[in-house]
Write a protein that holds these residues in place. Structure first.
Motif, PDB file in Angstrom:
ATOM      1  N   ARG A 195     -23.226  52.615  59.577  1.00  0.00           N
ATOM      2  CA  ARG A 195     -22.097  53.534  59.354  1.00  0.00           C
ATOM      3  C   ARG A 195     -21.620  54.139  60.672  1.00  0.00           C
ATOM      4  O   ARG A 195     -20.424  54.347  60.889  1.00  0.00           O
ATOM      5  CB  ARG A 195     -22.518  54.640  58.376  1.00  0.00           C
ATOM      6  CG  ARG A 195     -22.659  54.183  56.938  1.00  0.00           C
ATOM      7  CD  ARG A 195     -22.715  55.378  56.004  1.00  0.00           C
ATOM      8  NE  ARG A 195     -22.994  54.999  54.642  1.00  0.00           N
ATOM      9  CZ  ARG A 195     -24.196  55.050  54.074  1.00  0.00           C
ATOM     10  NH1 ARG A 195     -25.228  55.487  54.767  1.00  0.00           N
ATOM     11  NH2 ARG A 195     -24.366  54.688  52.821  1.00  0.00           N
ATOM     12  N   GLN A 196     -22.570  54.450  61.547  1.00  0.00           N
ATOM     13  CA  GLN A 196     -22.205  55.017  62.853  1.00  0.00           C
ATOM     14  C   GLN A 196     -21.389  54.013  63.663  1.00  0.00           C
ATOM     15  O   GLN A 196     -20.379  54.381  64.290  1.00  0.00           O
ATOM     16  CB  GLN A 196     -23.479  55.405  63.611  1.00  0.00           C
ATOM     17  CG  GLN A 196     -23.217  56.048  64.968  1.00  0.00           C
ATOM     18  CD  GLN A 196     -24.504  56.389  65.684  1.00  0.00           C
ATOM     19  OE1 GLN A 196     -25.595  56.331  65.116  1.00  0.00           O
ATOM     20  NE2 GLN A 196     -24.403  56.731  66.953  1.00  0.00           N
ATOM     21  N   GLN A 198     -19.631  51.570  62.426  1.00  0.00           N
ATOM     22  CA  GLN A 198     -18.352  51.387  61.735  1.00  0.00           C
ATOM     23  C   GLN A 198     -17.376  52.516  62.065  1.00  0.00           C
ATOM     24  O   GLN A 198     -16.184  52.291  62.273  1.00  0.00           O
ATOM     25  CB  GLN A 198     -18.590  51.305  60.233  1.00  0.00           C
ATOM     26  CG  GLN A 198     -17.390  50.852  59.427  1.00  0.00           C
ATOM     27  CD  GLN A 198     -17.725  50.744  57.961  1.00  0.00           C
ATOM     28  OE1 GLN A 198     -18.391  51.616  57.397  1.00  0.00           O
ATOM     29  NE2 GLN A 198     -17.263  49.685  57.322  1.00  0.00           N
ATOM     30  N   SER A 199     -17.885  53.741  62.109  1.00  0.00           N
ATOM     31  CA  SER A 199     -17.009  54.878  62.440  1.00  0.00           C
ATOM     32  C   SER A 199     -16.499  54.790  63.873  1.00  0.00           C
ATOM     33  O   SER A 199     -15.399  55.251  64.185  1.00  0.00           O
ATOM     34  CB  SER A 199     -17.766  56.194  62.228  1.00  0.00           C
ATOM     35  OG  SER A 199     -18.873  56.297  63.121  1.00  0.00           O
ATOM     36  N   THR A 200     -17.293  54.200  64.776  1.00  0.00           N
ATOM     37  CA  THR A 200     -16.861  54.043  66.164  1.00  0.00           C
ATOM     38  C   THR A 200     -15.638  53.134  66.265  1.00  0.00           C
ATOM     39  O   THR A 200     -14.744  53.355  67.087  1.00  0.00           O
ATOM     40  CB  THR A 200     -18.007  53.467  67.012  1.00  0.00           C
ATOM     41  OG1 THR A 200     -19.155  54.330  66.885  1.00  0.00           O
ATOM     42  CG2 THR A 200     -17.610  53.380  68.471  1.00  0.00           C
ATOM     43  N   SER A 202     -13.504  52.621  63.699  1.00  0.00           N
ATOM     44  CA  SER A 202     -12.543  52.936  62.645  1.00  0.00           C
ATOM     45  C   SER A 202     -11.122  53.106  63.190  1.00  0.00           C
ATOM     46  O   SER A 202     -10.143  52.862  62.489  1.00  0.00           O
ATOM     47  CB  SER A 202     -12.970  54.214  61.911  1.00  0.00           C
ATOM     48  OG  SER A 202     -13.031  55.310  62.821  1.00  0.00           O
ATOM     49  N   LYS A 203     -11.005  53.536  64.456  1.00  0.00           N
ATOM     50  CA  LYS A 203      -9.686  53.725  65.047  1.00  0.00           C
ATOM     51  C   LYS A 203      -9.103  52.427  65.605  1.00  0.00           C
ATOM     52  O   LYS A 203      -7.991  52.407  66.109  1.00  0.00           O
ATOM     53  CB  LYS A 203      -9.764  54.773  66.156  1.00  0.00           C
ATOM     54  CG  LYS A 203     -10.173  56.159  65.665  1.00  0.00           C
ATOM     55  CD  LYS A 203     -10.221  57.156  66.804  1.00  0.00           C
ATOM     56  CE  LYS A 203     -10.621  58.540  66.303  1.00  0.00           C
ATOM     57  NZ  LYS A 203     -10.689  59.530  67.416  1.00  0.00           N
ATOM     58  N   GLN A 204      -9.891  51.320  65.530  1.00  0.00           N
ATOM     59  CA  GLN A 204      -9.431  50.010  66.006  1.00  0.00           C
ATOM     60  C   GLN A 204      -9.620  48.989  64.884  1.00  0.00           C
ATOM     61  O   GLN A 204     -10.491  48.122  64.955  1.00  0.00           O
ATOM     62  CB  GLN A 204     -10.219  49.591  67.253  1.00  0.00           C
ATOM     63  CG  GLN A 204     -10.074  50.575  68.422  1.00  0.00           C
ATOM     64  CD  GLN A 204     -11.009  50.238  69.562  1.00  0.00           C
ATOM     65  OE1 GLN A 204     -12.193  50.026  69.392  1.00  0.00           O
ATOM     66  NE2 GLN A 204     -10.450  50.179  70.764  1.00  0.00           N
ATOM     67  N   PRO A 205      -8.825  49.089  63.816  1.00  0.00           N
ATOM     68  CA  PRO A 205      -9.045  48.234  62.647  1.00  0.00           C
ATOM     69  C   PRO A 205      -8.817  46.756  62.911  1.00  0.00           C
ATOM     70  O   PRO A 205      -9.292  45.912  62.155  1.00  0.00           O
ATOM     71  CB  PRO A 205      -8.027  48.778  61.632  1.00  0.00           C
ATOM     72  CG  PRO A 205      -6.970  49.435  62.465  1.00  0.00           C
ATOM     73  CD  PRO A 205      -7.673  49.978  63.655  1.00  0.00           C
ATOM     74  N   GLU A 231     -20.096  47.635  54.056  1.00  0.00           N
ATOM     75  CA  GLU A 231     -18.920  46.850  54.430  1.00  0.00           C
ATOM     76  C   GLU A 231     -18.931  46.455  55.903  1.00  0.00           C
ATOM     77  O   GLU A 231     -17.921  46.515  56.599  1.00  0.00           O
ATOM     78  CB  GLU A 231     -17.636  47.612  54.099  1.00  0.00           C
ATOM     79  CG  GLU A 231     -17.465  47.912  52.623  1.00  0.00           C
ATOM     80  CD  GLU A 231     -16.144  48.603  52.307  1.00  0.00           C
ATOM     81  OE1 GLU A 231     -15.340  48.792  53.229  1.00  0.00           O
ATOM     82  OE2 GLU A 231     -15.918  48.923  51.127  1.00  0.00           O
ATOM     83  N   ASN A 237     -16.535  41.031  61.318  1.00  0.00           N
ATOM     84  CA  ASN A 237     -17.895  41.238  61.815  1.00  0.00           C
ATOM     85  C   ASN A 237     -18.484  39.906  62.287  1.00  0.00           C
ATOM     86  O   ASN A 237     -18.455  38.905  61.561  1.00  0.00           O
ATOM     87  CB  ASN A 237     -18.784  41.840  60.730  1.00  0.00           C
ATOM     88  CG  ASN A 237     -18.319  43.209  60.289  1.00  0.00           C
ATOM     89  OD1 ASN A 237     -17.883  43.405  59.160  1.00  0.00           O
ATOM     90  ND2 ASN A 237     -18.406  44.177  61.178  1.00  0.00           N
TER      91      ASN A 237
END
Length: 896
Positions: A195-196, A198-200, A202-205, A231, A237
């Motif tokens: 999750r960490q 993924q959040s990193t 998140s601003k670059q989808p 996910e 990924n």
């Protein structure tokens, strides 16, 4: 002459230079059954092959130890050395291996390893068949360069992981790489780190997440599974797995994830030798009644190759020199072994084609000449896409591209669903008509599967579980389960949907979707009918602090009234109006009268004493205001206390249950709640399970029977909080006690290995959750349908006593009013006597003596002040001039 040479050659051939029995020792970690079998198979096959050591027989000895227990490993090795070994193999754990190596060096005993090792130099009496760490790193770097990764993440679990991948960090000095390094923390789940990450991003989808994953083989599937749950197994990924055992992991759950998963394989699965070894291993596993394997692990293959290579080295030693025996060695008496250095040198110079391909060593004694198969996951499974010879050769022939447009679908498929009747998850419809098929059922899970079928386009048929049970393991040896779990395992049903808890035991035999509802175990109990009664409940509206301040205000106001009444001249009255020559005045505001006046007004009653001066009336008015607010507040809060009474529960938590014997408690006889108490390591829950196990009558067949038992009294039922919430919404005499004992979720169960079905059901559940449909379904079946909302209590269920913070302002107003009354009293005194007194000094003396008279509380009667008149300088007016002032303060009863 020729016959002579032929005779001598025949004599030399008949001489047996090696002992007839050659003993080998192997140290295994616990639970390495497959490696033990590979070791034994290698020994047996060498003995059967008469081209290797034709005059000798290998005999295998083995010992098992706990990983990284160096003391135990040392004892086991010393035990093996007493048999007279030609060489010792293993172990796999790094710490134990280092101790064995030191013993081998001291005793000149050959030490053969097959584990990953980071050492840069090889010992003289040690050889390792595992590829060199730096050479493996070069293979990983070659693939990263081929994929053209620039920004990627290194994720590792063990301390050796960062050492294993240190060459990547060195490469950053020469390449334009941006590398982030993360480590799985031992006290957190793998999902937390994913999750960490993924959040990193998140601003670059639109950016791919490239990860080099270094975890042990035993944790690899769990790591990938938890990445999928958050996910992190999507088309964006990309993974490179450093483990050489990716081919041994069941990856069916991830075949349709569209993630790019790349790995490496040292074992040559296409060779006939590998297939023979795999068949023989499974044959021996079946004889031991163990589970068979689909592929041989790298460690097992290396063990096999090491035994064969060691045997070849012994054969070369046989040609080179005469060895009569391999002596028994004691660790207490340092005795050198026989030709350990020679055997290691022969092994380094030898070449064989084994299960792991070409086994060859460089000048330094490292296995550097080897090739790795490059594997990539597709929807058909792992596929070989190329070969890498680290540092010199890379050939990728076929890259698996993710299927972006074609998605796995459940459309046009029909599934058999097993369920169990339990309110409000699944119930029979109340209908005057005779219903059939899926129309017979209604409830939360029935609506849930209907919504999923609409979302994923499949059809289904609902069937009730035959034995009316959720599912527990009834035969551990054969792995037989009952209930819904058993029906899915046996293939009677494709999936189970109900309030079926996701547990570790069930997840070993079934696949579960993401939880569609979170819950936990709590206590169902009957509400007590007796309420709290107190003899002094009339004191409840105010706190003890407020009562103390009321008493202090009563005494303070009484004293101020007394003092101001004494000082004010308008509160003194002539008690003998007929005697003009000797006036005597009386004041009604004595201490007792002042207290009577304040208590009478506090009780809202009349009083024969009335204030007449402005000062006493000011104090009385402020006191009236104070009593008005306090009495109103007291009356209102007292009414609430008398109408809303507290209920006392005999228990407040599971700990209270375990510490008493009057109230019995139990749970469902077949289900996850029973398993929770049965396997719990917490002392409170262990004690509760001991009670339930000793009294089997407290275990209930169904929740309905448990509800009836709770209604009888003195029985507490442990069940999921979701079901308790449904009951307490409709059964007003039932309640939930305490919080949750654990946290679990309800999921849809599918057959193990059918990961595509569970994955797509999970995606459907996520869509329903994001659309708010799951919340709507819960509101419908918990709050609305089947009598929901019947037992909703008023929001103001409790009453709090009034503290000083609630009524403190009234005390402030009272204090200001009392001070104002004192000031008015002083002004009245000055106004009365200033026109009779010649100077301010005489006025102050008169006030001081009057104040002294008031404070002595000697009498409520005094003589009137006497003044002598004088002529003023003005001829137009005259006024009294005081020449002599006589004061005579005495008790009225003492006058002559």
């Amino acid at each position: 002459m020729l016959l002579k040479w032929i005779f001598l050659w025949c004599c030399l051939c008949c001489i047996n230079a090696l002992p007839s029995v050659i003993r080998l020792g192997r140290l295994f970690d616990a639970d390495e059954i497959e490696q033990e079998l590979s070791y034994q198979i290698a020994v047996d096959w060498v003995n059967e092959d008469r081209t290797i050591l034709p005059k000798s027989v290998l005999k295998a000895y083995k010992e098992t130890h706990e990983p990284d227990n160096c003391f135990e490993a040392t004892k086991k090795v010393c035990k093996l050395l007493r048999y007279g070994l030609a060489g010792i193999f293993g172990p796999q754990s790094p710490m134990a291996a280092a101790h064995i190596q030191s013993i081998s060096d001291a005793l000149e005993m050959p030490h053969i390893e097959s584990r990953w090792d980071y050492k840069l130099q090889r010992d003289d009496l040690s050889i390792n068949l595992h590829p060199r760490a730096s050479t493996l790193n070069q293979a990983y770097i070659d693939v990263v360069r081929k994929w053209e990764w620039k920004d990627f993440i290194i994720v590792y679990e063990e301390n050796e992981g960062i050492i294993r991948l240190q060459d990547f960090l060195k490469e950053t000095a020469t390449r334009n790489w941006n590398i982030q390094v993360y480590r799985f923390q031992p006290d957190q789940s793998y999902r937390t780190l994913f999750r960490q990450i993924q959040s990193t991003f998140s601003k670059q989808p639109d950016k791919d997440i490239c990860i080099i994953l270094d975890v042990p083989r035993k944790h690899l599937k769990s790591v990938l599974k938890q990445a999928q749950q958050v996910e992190m197994m999507t088309v964006r990924n990309k993974y490179i797995i450093t483990s050489l055992d990716l081919h041994t992991i069941d990856l069916e759950d991830f075949q349709y994830s569209r993630a790019n998963i790349t790995g490496f394989r040292l074992v040559k699965t296409e060779s006939s030798l590998y297939k023979e070894l795999l068949n023989e291993t499974n044959y021996r596993l079946m004889n031991l009644r163990e589970n068979t394997v689909d592929s041989i692990s790298t460690a097992s293959a290396l063990i096999y190759d090491s035994v064969v290579l060691f045997s070849k080295a012994l054969q070369d030693l046989d040609y080179g020199k005469h060895v009569e025996t391999f002596p028994a060695i004691s660790c207490d008496d340092i005795t050198k072994g026989t030709d350990g250095t020679s055997i290691i040198n022969y092994m380094k110079s030898n070449k064989i084609i084994g299960v792991t391909g070409l086994v060859h060593f460089d000048v330094q004694g490292f296995r550097s000449s080897f090739d790795l198969d490059i594997l990539q996951l597709s929807k058909e499974g792992l596929k070989k896409i190329g070969v890498v010879l680290p540092g010199s050769y890379l050939n990728i022939t076929d890259i698996v591209e993710p299927e972006v447009t074609t998605e796995y679908t459940l459309e046009h498929r029909k599934y058999i669903i097993t369920t169990i009747l339990n309110k409000p998850f699944a119930m029979l419809k109340n209908s005057p008509k005779q219903l059939s098929g899926n129309e017979r059922y209604e409830g939360f899970t029935i609506d849930l599967i209907e919504e999923l079928s609409k979302e994923l386009h499949f059809s289904y048929e609902i069937r009730e579980v035959a034995d009316k049970k959720y599912g527990v393991e009834i035969d551990k040896q054969k792995g037989i389960w009952n209930g819904m779990v058993g029906e899915v395992l046996s293939g009677v049903a494709d999936m189970a949907i109900a309030d079926l808890s996701i547990s570790s035991k069930r997840e070993k035999v079934l696949d579960f979707t993401l939880p569609f509802m979170n819950t936990g175990i709590s206590i169902l109990f009957k509400k007590p009918t007796e309420k709290v009664k107190s003899l002094f409940s009339f004191l409840s509206p105010f706190s003890a602090e407020v009562w103390l301040f009321v008493m202090a205000a009563f005494l303070g106001v009484s004293f101020i009234l007394f003092l101001v009444g004494r000082l004010s001249p308008y509160e003194w009255d002539n008690i003998n109006p007929c005697r003009q020559d000797d006036k005597v005045e009386e004041n009604y505001f004595t201490i007792l009268n002042s207290m009577w006046f304040t208590i009478a007004s506090l009780m809202q009653q009349g009083c024969e004493i009335s204030p007449r001066s402005s000062a006493t009336r000011t104090a009385a008015g402020i006191w009236y205001f104070f009593t008005l607010i306090m009495i109103s507040s007291y009356t209102a809060n007292l009414a609430a206390f008398l109408t809303i009474e507290k209920v006392v529960y005999p228990i407040e938590s599971a700990k209270d249950l375990s510490q008493q014997t009057k109230i019995k408690y139990g749970c469902l006889a077949s289900g996850s709640t029973k398993i929770f108490f049965e396997t719990s390591s917490i002392n409170v829950y262990k004690k509760m399970w001991a009670f339930m196990d000793k009294h089997p009558e407290v275990l209930m067949e169904s929740n309905e029977k448990a509800k009836e038992e709770v209604y009888k009294g003195n029985y507490a039922y442990l069940m999921e909080s979701a079901s308790i919430q449904f009951l307490t919404e409709r059964e007003c005499n039932l309640t939930q006690i305490g919080g949750l004992l654990d946290h679990k979720g309800y999921g849809i169960a599918t057959k193990k290995g059918n990961g595509s079905l569970s994955s797509w059901l999970s995606s459907g559940i996520l869509k329903l959750q994001e659309g708010g449909i799951l919340h709507t379904l819960k509101e419908r079946w918990w709050k609305q349908k089947r009598g929901g909302g019947k037992c909703v209590e008023a929001p103001s269920g409790t009453v709090r006593e009034l503290g000083l913070g609630h009524v403190g302002g009234v005390f402030v107003v009272l204090l200001v009013g009392i001070l104002l009354a004192a000031a008015v009293g002083a002004l009245e005194f000055l106004w009365k006597y200033r026109k009779y007194i010649s100077s301010e000094e005489d006025v102050s003396k008169l006030m001081a003596k009057d104040l002294k008279f008031a404070l002595t509380c000697s009498s409520s009667v005094k003589e009137v002040h006497k003044f002598k008149k004088k002529k003023l300088e003005s001829s137009q007016s005259t006024m009294a001039d005081v020449n002599d002032i006589k004061f005579s303060y005495s008790d009225f009863s003492n006058k002559g």
